[in-house]
Design a protein around this motif. Structure first.
Motif, short mmCIF file in Angstrom:
data_model
loop_
_atom_site.label_atom_id
_atom_site.label_comp_id
_atom_site.label_asym_id
_atom_site.label_seq_id
_atom_site.Cartn_x
_atom_site.Cartn_y
_atom_site.Cartn_z
N SER A 43 7.24 -1.77 0.73
CA SER A 43 6.10 -1.87 -0.19
C SER A 43 5.94 -3.30 -0.70
O SER A 43 4.82 -3.83 -0.73
N THR A 44 7.05 -3.92 -1.09
CA THR A 44 6.96 -5.30 -1.58
C THR A 44 6.51 -6.25 -0.48
O THR A 44 5.76 -7.20 -0.74
N GLU A 91 4.47 -5.50 1.97
CA GLU A 91 3.02 -5.31 2.12
C GLU A 91 2.26 -5.96 0.97
O GLU A 91 1.20 -6.58 1.19
N TYR A 92 2.79 -5.85 -0.25
CA TYR A 92 2.13 -6.50 -1.38
C TYR A 92 2.08 -8.01 -1.20
O TYR A 92 1.04 -8.64 -1.45
N TRP A 104 -0.56 -9.04 1.51
CA TRP A 104 -1.94 -9.05 1.04
C TRP A 104 -2.16 -10.13 -0.02
O TRP A 104 -3.21 -10.79 -0.03
N MET A 105 -1.19 -10.34 -0.90
CA MET A 105 -1.34 -11.34 -1.94
C MET A 105 -1.49 -12.74 -1.37
O MET A 105 -2.40 -13.50 -1.71
N SER A 134 -5.04 -11.26 -6.24
CA SER A 134 -3.74 -11.83 -5.84
C SER A 134 -2.73 -11.76 -6.97
O SER A 134 -1.55 -11.46 -6.76
N LEU A 145 -1.55 -8.18 -7.20
CA LEU A 145 -0.61 -7.89 -6.12
C LEU A 145 0.72 -8.62 -6.34
O LEU A 145 1.78 -8.12 -5.95
N LYS A 182 2.60 -6.39 -8.60
CA LYS A 182 3.14 -5.26 -7.85
C LYS A 182 4.33 -5.69 -6.98
O LYS A 182 5.29 -4.93 -6.81
N TYR A 183 4.26 -6.90 -6.45
CA TYR A 183 5.35 -7.40 -5.60
C TYR A 183 6.64 -7.53 -6.40
O TYR A 183 7.71 -7.04 -5.98
N GLY A 186 7.96 -4.17 -7.48
CA GLY A 186 8.69 -3.54 -6.37
C GLY A 186 10.06 -4.16 -6.16
O GLY A 186 11.03 -3.46 -5.82
#
Length: 465
Positions: A80-81, A83-84, A87-88, A135, A138, A141-142, A145
């Motif tokens: 998950s991290t 993927e974050y 995208w970020m 960004s 995200l 979220k990174y 995670g």
């Protein structure tokens, strides 16, 4: 019954030392935890699934532990991290491209040095603002995670996402650095100018707009590019990550970046090329508003100047005239020193031999040196034998002779053999053939002494007669 018990007791007494030793060998080191037989079978089946092709699922289930009711594991949080961050960083770099478009449109639509926002440039600035806001979300979220992944791995942290949890995990400084990297950008509906004195013409200062300066600061986002490549590599090599966990090796972003710089030379060249383009555009931004700008008003000249500066050639035909341009030139020269060191290391890693290839080369060189040493030893023995026979003929004819040990041919052959022997010992050490050759040479030396004694006895006997 009594005799049977007695025999049974005797048998147990006879076999007691063996069993005692066996028990001590098995149970002495550590106290082992009892494992259910069904769990062992399940782990064996999961390990077998690695060989059958289902590598990612098998390794993940074998090493991860389910935590809580959500069923999340350390590996799932890691994916998950990743993927974050993917995208970020992609949105952050896309925002740089949008800001470049805004800057170029404003520059070429300006009247003189006065830039005016249009509807299209305002829309582009809003797009940059939106990509930056997403960004930042995200990014949150990174790091959230990352904290959850540490908690799942058994690290005790404060609850939630905050200053205490980030500081306890050691991620507080990294979070602030990434956050401040994302903040600079051209803001819509905000426009101001800054005047800076010229180096040579103080009466005509250089006027920079807020869009120019914030656009130049946005290139700091390029530090996400090597981390992005590293995260993509880790997403595609999940089995390697889990295998490293077995050997207590932590594969983090910095580890992967260093490995890619050494193992994948194309990645290093690509990052250097991207840095050259970004530095050239920064020079262009710093020099283009200068009223007396001459050569650095075009991107191709800025690119030429950046490459010449990074390679430490420095022809001096093009130089920056503004203060900001000179500060940027200093940063470019420092980047060039670092990149030259990385390129040299990459070239050495690519051209250098692997340990297996080095052993092959050492074997070939050692074999050649051993063969050369044996040949020189054979020449020594042949020369000594021939000189010995010559001395015998001379004695039988009553002529004078030269001692075998001091004969020029023998000493020359011995000198060549000793040099070959020293070369072999220096480069590859002694092998079996060389040791046998040395034994033969030692035996030959003893024979020299015996032959000298025999020659002396023969000469003494001839004189007596």
């Amino acid at each position: 019954g009594a005799s049977g018990n007695q025999q049974e007791g005797q048998m147990s007494t006879d076999s007691e030392p063996q069993h005692a030793v066996r028990v001590r060998l098995i149970s002495a080191p550590v106290k082992r935890k009892k494992v259910n037989f069904a769990t062992l079978i399940k782990n064996a089946a999961l390990a077998a699934s690695i060989e059958n092709g289902d590598q990612e699922t098998g390794v993940e289930q074998l090493f991860d532990k389910r935590v809580g009711n959500s069923g999340e594991t350390a590996s799932s949080w890691q994916r998950s991290t990743q993927e974050y961050f993917l995208w970020m960083s992609s949105l952050a770099l896309f925002g740089v491209l949008l800001a470049i478009a805004v800057n170029e449109i404003l520059w070429y639509s300006a009247v003189g040095f006065e830039t005016v926002d249009t509807v299209f440039t305002t829309i582009l600035k809003i797009s940059v603002l939106v990509t930056t806001a997403v960004s930042i979300f995200l990014l949150y979220k990174y790091y959230d995670g990352q904290l959850e992944m540490l908690r799942t791995s058994g690290v005790g942290l404060s609850e939630g996402f905050g200053f205490m949890s980030l500081r306890e995990s050691g991620l507080w400084s990294y979070f602030l650095a990434d956050l401040f990297t994302l903040l600079p950008m051209p803001f819509p509906f905000i426009h101001f100018t800054i005047e800076m004195d010229d180096v040579f013409h103080e009466d005509t200062p250089t006027i920079y707009t807020s869009d120019n300066l914030l656009m130049a600061l946005m290139f700091v986002r390029f530090q996400f590019l090597p981390r992005l490549i590293a995260e993509i590599w880790m997403m595609n090599n999940h089995v390697a990550f889990m295998s490293a966990r077995m050997h207590n090796i932590v594969i983090d972003t910095w580890f992967v970046i260093r490995a890619l710089f050494i193992a994948n030379f194309a990645t290093l060249i690509g990052l250097i090329f991207a840095t050259i383009l970004a530095s050239s555009y920064i020079i262009l931004i710093c020099e283009r508003p200068y009223p007396h700008v001459d050569q650095l008003a075009e991107f191709d000249n800025a690119l030429y100047y950046t490459i010449i500066t990074m390679t430490t050639v420095g022809y001096g035909d093009i130089v920056p005239d503004t203060r900001l341009g000179r500060y940027a030139a200093l940063a470019i020269s420092l980047q060039g020193v670092v990149f030259i060191a990385l390129i040299i290391q990459g070239v050495v890693a690519r051209v250098g031999l692997s340990p297996t290839e080095t052993r092959i080369i050492d074997f070939v060189v050692g074999t050649h040196n051993a063969s050369d040493t044996r040949n020189k030893a054979a020449i020594v023995m042949q020369t000594v034998f021939r000189q010995y026979r010559t001395n015998l003929r001379a004695i039988s004819l009553g002529r004078s002779n030269v001692m075998v040990k001091s004969h020029p041919k023998v000493t020359s052959c011995l000198r060549l053999f000793l040099s070959a022997q020293r070369l072999q010992e220096t480069e590859s050490g002694l092998d079996v053939h060389t040791e046998s050759t040395h034994k033969g040479i030692d035996f030959l030396g003893d024979r020299f002494e015996e032959m000298e004694e025999n020659i002396k006895k023969i000469m003494k006997a001839l004189k007596v007669k």
